[in-house]
Design an enzyme around this catalytic site. Sequence first.
Site, PDB file in Angstrom:
ATOM      1  N   GLY A 148       6.562  30.154  13.499  1.00  0.00           N
ATOM      2  CA  GLY A 148       6.596  28.870  12.797  1.00  0.00           C
ATOM      3  C   GLY A 148       5.778  27.776  13.456  1.00  0.00           C
ATOM      4  N   SER A 149       4.640  28.151  14.087  1.00  0.00           N
ATOM      5  CA  SER A 149       3.827  27.104  14.726  1.00  0.00           C
ATOM      6  C   SER A 149       3.295  26.112  13.695  1.00  0.00           C
ATOM      7  CB  SER A 149       2.670  27.706  15.535  1.00  0.00           C
ATOM      8  OG  SER A 149       1.667  28.213  14.683  1.00  0.00           O
ATOM      9  N   ASP A 209      10.448  27.334   6.751  1.00  0.00           N
ATOM     10  CA  ASP A 209      10.025  27.065   8.138  1.00  0.00           C
ATOM     11  C   ASP A 209      10.103  25.566   8.456  1.00  0.00           C
ATOM     12  OD1 ASP A 209       9.534  29.732   8.174  1.00  0.00           O
ATOM     13  OD2 ASP A 209       7.386  29.607   8.588  1.00  0.00           O
TER      14      ASP A 209
END
Length: 389
Positions: A148-149, A209
């Site tokens: 989930g960057s 996310d």
Amino acid sequence: MEGFRARAPGKIILAGEHAVVHGSAAVAAAIDLYTHSSLHLLPASEEDGAGAVEVDLRDTGLVFSWPCARLREVFGDRAGAAVNAPRPCSSNELASMAKLLEQEDIPEDKIWLAAGLSAFLYLYTSILGCRPGKAVVKSDLPLGAGLGSSAAFSVSLSGALLAAAGAVRPQAADAGTEWGSFHKEDLELVNQWAFQGEKIIHGKPSGIDNAVSTFGSMIKFKKGEFTNLKSSNPVKMLITDTRVGRNTKALVAGVSERASRHPDAMASVISAVNSISEELSSIVELAADDEVAITAKEEKLAELMEMNQGLLQCMGVSHCAIETVLRTTLKYNLVSKLTGAGGGGCVLTLIPSLLPNSVLEKTTTEIESHGFRCFQVKVGGRGLQFCRG
Ligand SMILES: Nc1ncnc2c1ncn2[C@@H]1O[C@H](COP(=O)(O)OP(=O)(O)OP(=O)(O)O)[C@@H](O)[C@H]1O
Ligand SMILES: C[C@@](O)(CCO)CC(=O)[O-]
Ligand SMILES: [Mg+2]
């Protein structure tokens, strides 16, 4: 010069990735690895149009800067226009940003950065207009690896930008830390802006996310709605980063193409994932207070993760590096599944609470002998946090 700093966590998906884009339930939890965004507004120069917007992407060693006058040509002067009403980036704006970024000479091996830069430019100019400022972004997360960057990037930036615009009111810092949070309705606004950023990076995100990065905890998410899960026993996960690069937008598009080629078969796969996520979310919440009950609970979680991995393979998002991790952990009777978009990136391995340390160490050593990197994270912690300075 006043500074605004925000940090937003990455996440793991325990069940339901990809299927969640097609309406299935999914379960995700925040992890204690963060993306930090800091922002300093610079005084607007007397000469109209002077000054620049700069972003320093520390993880890549690259700094980008655009004269405010150039940004006004592209976006118009929309300062603070609709900060309380997040709206999607239009195809015209996307095309204009692509043109602007063509002039940046982004190195070929970092071309994936263009998506993040477009999200940055869109969020910055939508929330603050074309006024001068300097942002620095730095992450503990591996970029583009399933943790989930992209969401942590959009959430932390939206938090810092909205605080600088005065559109959200940060709360006092928690005792003993420099970090405080925001009121629930402010978090909602951050989440909606972050979703617009995530759309630029993912193409067709479900919103899971950015929701878990904004609100933290462990959540069950379905069709844009989510509930907090109260996990009564800690969930321990080993994460393996296969270091195989991948791109969520392309993987999500690939699953949609498979769904349009085989609509009935894929509808069944998605419905099976939905049942897995629903069952997993209720098991997570079961209170288990002795060793027998905890072991029984962990065995059910492991079995559901294994079934979910099989279905992710059906969707075409596994990878030989992921399969190598699965085979390795199976030798030690441990169950693994990919997390996030797959196609490489990270794999989760459930660590049963009674697993001897020696077995965990042997498993880790064998996984790392393939060139992968293992680490452990705390699961289900805080979402977006803020501090000044
Ligand atoms: N710290 C950062 N600095 C610059 N760009 C970033 C940063 N974090 C994320 N990005 C942008 O997000 C992209 C990665 O997003 P992507 O959705 O493909 O992977 P992910 O979010 O890590 O994994 P997943 O979506 O499966 O959880 C990068 O290519 C980049 O454009
Ligand atoms: C693959 C996906 O389901 C999760 C990526 O972390 C995409 C999304 O939900 O936006
Ligand atoms: Mg992403």
